[in-house]
Design an enzyme around this catalytic site. Sequence first.
Site, PDB file in Angstrom:
ATOM      1  N   ALA A  66       3.670   7.512  -4.856  1.00  0.00           N
ATOM      2  CA  ALA A  66       4.507   7.602  -3.656  1.00  0.00           C
ATOM      3  C   ALA A  66       5.138   6.248  -3.374  1.00  0.00           C
ATOM      4  CB  ALA A  66       3.661   8.046  -2.466  1.00  0.00           C
ATOM      5  N   GLY A 112       0.536  10.617  -5.835  1.00  0.00           N
ATOM      6  CA  GLY A 112       1.283  11.812  -5.476  1.00  0.00           C
ATOM      7  C   GLY A 112       1.945  12.479  -6.660  1.00  0.00           C
ATOM      8  N   GLU A 115      -0.696  14.603  -8.132  1.00  0.00           N
ATOM      9  CA  GLU A 115      -0.899  15.710  -7.203  1.00  0.00           C
ATOM     10  C   GLU A 115       0.235  16.736  -7.317  1.00  0.00           C
ATOM     11  OE1 GLU A 115      -3.310  14.083  -3.434  1.00  0.00           O
ATOM     12  OE2 GLU A 115      -1.564  12.852  -3.935  1.00  0.00           O
ATOM     13  N   GLU A 135      -5.460   5.867  -5.200  1.00  0.00           N
ATOM     14  CA  GLU A 135      -5.368   5.677  -3.751  1.00  0.00           C
ATOM     15  C   GLU A 135      -6.457   4.777  -3.181  1.00  0.00           C
ATOM     16  OE1 GLU A 135      -3.012   9.439  -4.460  1.00  0.00           O
ATOM     17  OE2 GLU A 135      -4.805   8.491  -5.282  1.00  0.00           O
TER      18      GLU A 135
END
Length: 258
Positions: A66, A112, A115, A135
């Site tokens: 991200a 992300g 994900e 993360e």
Amino acid sequence: MSFQNLLIENKGRIRYIIINRESKLNALNGGTLAELHLALTAAFADAGVGGVVITGAGKKAFVAGADISGFTALDVQGGTELSRQGHTSVFDLIAHASKPVIAAVNGFALGGGLELAMACHIRIASENAKMGLPEVTLGLIPGYGGTQRLPQLVGRGKALEMIMTADMLTAAEALQCGLVTHVTDIDSLLPNAEELMEKILSRSPKAIAAAIEAVNAAGTAGGYEKEIELFGQCFGTGDMKEGVAAFLEKRNAEFKGE
């Protein structure tokens, strides 16, 4: 419909959604997530689209995480809303789609990005792919479904190891633990994704949609009952009648999604 951060290409009944921020390693930001929502919604509503392939521009990255720069302005409420909005508008939208979605992972799929790939129904990867959830190095946990989908794919222990160490997996390691189903050279990645999707699209669209819904219910209290319900509903479709007739008549079925 035109986009700043996505490229949309059609090949027959396959729609390619290409995240086009190559200079940023295709990192997700608010604008890209908003465009993904619009592009996915349009693809799922288009009767001419049978399935979707998601990939990243270039050969270095699928999505390398991200856009972290926007995190500094967020508090608890802002972080909660960021996660909830992403789940609703993109990640769960993919996972619960009635049309198949394949992630063609070309290079880095981190945070992300991984994900996003895990929300897709099937993942294939190029040999240079690297996948991980970093993360915890930022004092965070995965917030777009990573803590839920990764254990379902690789098991609880491996998922916790990946999340808590923030280590990346190679494509070969991802294949070994079940995170991806195929590994290929970079130039063959999209042709292989296309071949796999074409095989899926030769099957009954009604049955494919039911299969996605049933598999999504796996592990829940009502999973078996959902399978029974959906199995029964298939008997009311034109696709089932055509499939059985084709089998008995020893010919290829011509499904119409009815």
